[in-house]
Design an enzyme around this catalytic site. Structure first.
Site, mmCIF file in Angstrom:
data_model
loop_
_atom_site.group_PDB
_atom_site.id
_atom_site.type_symbol
_atom_site.label_atom_id
_atom_site.label_comp_id
_atom_site.label_asym_id
_atom_site.label_seq_id
_atom_site.Cartn_x
_atom_site.Cartn_y
_atom_site.Cartn_z
ATOM 1 N N GLU A 174 -4.166 2.301 -13.429
ATOM 2 C CA GLU A 174 -5.469 2.487 -12.767
ATOM 3 C C GLU A 174 -6.627 2.374 -13.768
ATOM 4 O OE1 GLU A 174 -5.710 5.850 -10.136
ATOM 5 O OE2 GLU A 174 -4.100 5.077 -8.852
ATOM 6 N N TYR A 240 -2.925 4.347 -0.773
ATOM 7 C CA TYR A 240 -2.546 5.608 -0.148
ATOM 8 C C TYR A 240 -3.040 5.646 1.296
ATOM 9 C CZ TYR A 240 -1.130 7.554 -4.648
ATOM 10 O OH TYR A 240 -0.478 7.791 -5.838
ATOM 11 N N GLU A 297 2.380 2.900 -6.484
ATOM 12 C CA GLU A 297 1.895 4.156 -5.908
ATOM 13 C C GLU A 297 1.568 3.902 -4.450
ATOM 14 O OE1 GLU A 297 -1.020 6.553 -7.938
ATOM 15 O OE2 GLU A 297 -0.338 5.885 -9.931
#
Length: 498
Positions: A174, A240, A297
């Site tokens: 990230e 997410y 992720e």
């Protein structure tokens, strides 16, 4: 609602890489400490400080690859702080996650021991944000070099004579955000520099992984692929599922209304668009599909449980999360030509965990059960499947009611995974199994369903949501008709004649 599926059992569309079923363990909250690591002096049964019950549970789902040490933690982690005698290791404040003291008792040797216990591949994420080229280079040398060198000698002095086998190594995490707030052009140049010194020693070949975009940042993907494709083996994507309108109001893990149920599933389906659009950019620079897309992720992210540390990201896990998992894994299967690995966030006690612990107690979440049911797809061949799904509607929005995927093992056994997203209605799905007329000898199935939209397991009721045998089907020739319960995940096993 009208549903229909056609599975062409003789049309294979490539291997579903087992690493799609990977997991992610960060030094965050109670994922590592209390979740995986309790220390050798703990009263909780352990082997070399690692919880026995957790290891056995993760082995059951055949965890193929485990990512560590972060996440945001990776770009403030200095690996030399986590080697040597534990009591002499440096203590630090975990500035990203809760401001707690990190004692570094779980470091490189402990992680590699865990991977050996799990028989899984380690995926190590290096520090670009606050680290140096030398630090990253020396970590790879410490891990994988068997000859004479300072790092090899340091490893041996810490009790490990032979080098480890390490395939997957991430160069930063990230870096568009917590890993340095970099522009893609800047990170692309840093990546090219750092990866140069992530060397291959002996027979160990490193699979170099570049930090890719957050969600729909297509410009980041464009720049990285344009500037660094030939230097990478894979590139990451993070996404997410956050049902709430803002990061400050993400929604609750339990006690939510139907509107939030629907929004969560609608947003989870956005993964299809993200992979499709990022793949178009990747195809532009890598038409042979040499570079893999790693969704390292993904998962649901809600407001933390009341009374817990906001920086620990502890949340419950319900049948809604099970459906998010099932739908997302089906999407990964569909894109298995490009998606080579994925890592659910996170393994234990954090975000969409597969395991929750409380002292000596451990429970398996609905998401765990989906991974256990779906493990039959690992390294199987994706089958051609056409699905006509009816619409599932709420408040003017529509999504497909059914998500499905099918694969065939090397032994010729077919598995079909089906998700019914509808929270109140069962669904009848006729499936034409083309190429199997008169050849089916056995059908078995497992289903996971909830009685309420937030049905979940607790330490007092750990089996409230658990898999059950599935018998709601009929077979006529090569037409298999199944009736799926509301809000359920089902996996069928179809054995044809040998």
């Amino acid at each position: 609602m009208t549903q229909r599926a056609v599975i062409n059992t003789d049309i294979r569309k490539g291997k579903i890489n087992r690493n799609i079923y990977g997991h992610f363990s960060e030094h965050l909250g109670r994922c590592i400490y209390e979740g995986l690591w309790v220390g050798e002096d703990s009263t909780i049964p352990n082997t070399k400080g690692i919880r026995n019950d957790v290891v056995e549970a993760l082995k059951e789902i055949k965890i193929p690859v485990l990512r560590w040490p972060g996440g945001c933690f990776a770009d403030e982690y200095h690996w030399k702080d986590g080697i040597g005698e534990r009591e002499g290791r440096k203590r630090m404040i975990n500035t990203h996650w809760g401001g707690m003291v990190e004692n570094n008792h779980f470091g490189t040797h402990e992680f590699m021991e865990l991977c050996a216990m799990l028989a899984c591949e380690p995926y190590i994420n290096g520090n670009v944000g606050s680290g140096t080229v030398q630090e990253m280079s020396e970590w790879v040398e410490y891990l994988t070099f068997g000859g004479v060198s300072p790092m090899s000698e340091l490893r041996q002095s810490n009790g490990r004579q032979e080098p480890w086998a390490v395939t997957y190594f991430g160069v930063g995490n990230e870096n568009w955000g917590c890993g340095g707030n970099m522009r893609p052009e800047y990170y692309a140049d840093l990546y090219r520099q750092y990866q140069t010194y992530v060397r291959n020693y002996g027979d160990n070949h490193i699979h170099r992984i570049a930090c890719g975009p957050n969600s729909d940042d297509y410009n980041w993907m464009e720049v990285l692929m344009r500037e660094a494709t030939r230097f990478m083996d894979s590139i990451t994507l993070h996404y997410y599922t956050v049902p709430g309108p803002t990061w400050d109001k993400k929604g609750t893990a339990t006690g939510f209304e139907v509107a939030e149920w629907f929004t969560t599933l609608e947003k989870s389906l956005h993964m299809e668009e993200l992979i499709t659009k990022h793949s178009v950019i990747m195809d532009k620079y890598d038409p042979e599909k040499r570079v893999g897309l790693i969704v390292d992720e993904w998962g649901t992210w809600y407001d933390v449980e009341p009374g817990t540390n906001p920086g620990f990201l502890y949340q419950q896990n319900s049948i809604r999360d099970a459906l998010v998992a099932g739908v997302t894994l089906n999407i990964f299967h569909k894109h298995s030509d490009r998606v080579r690995m994925a890592n659910l966030a996170q393994t234990i006690n954090v975000l969409q965990a597969v395991i929750l612990t409380e002292g000596e107690k451990m429970l398996l979440t609905p998401t765990y059960h989906v991974f256990n049911m779906y493990k039959v797809h690992q390294d199987a061949e994706l089958l051609d499947l056409t699905l006509e799904s009816g619409s599932y509607s709420f408040d003017g929005h529509e999504i497909p009611e059914i998500s499905a995927s099918a694969s065939i093992t090397a032994e010729g056994v077919i598995h079909v995974s089906l998700c019914n997203l509808n929270h109140e209605a069962s669904s009848i799905v006729p499936m034409d199994l083309r190429g199997l007329a008169g050849q089916i000898v056995e059908i078995t199935g497992t289903t996971l369903a909830g009685q309420t939209i937030d049905a979940h397991n607790t330490f007092s009721q750990p089996e409230a949501v658990a898999p059950q045998p599935f018998h709601a089907y009929t077979l006529e020739g090569d037409r298999l008709t199944v009736e799926l319960a509301p809000m359920s995940v089902t996996v069928l096993e179809i054995k044809p004649q040998a």
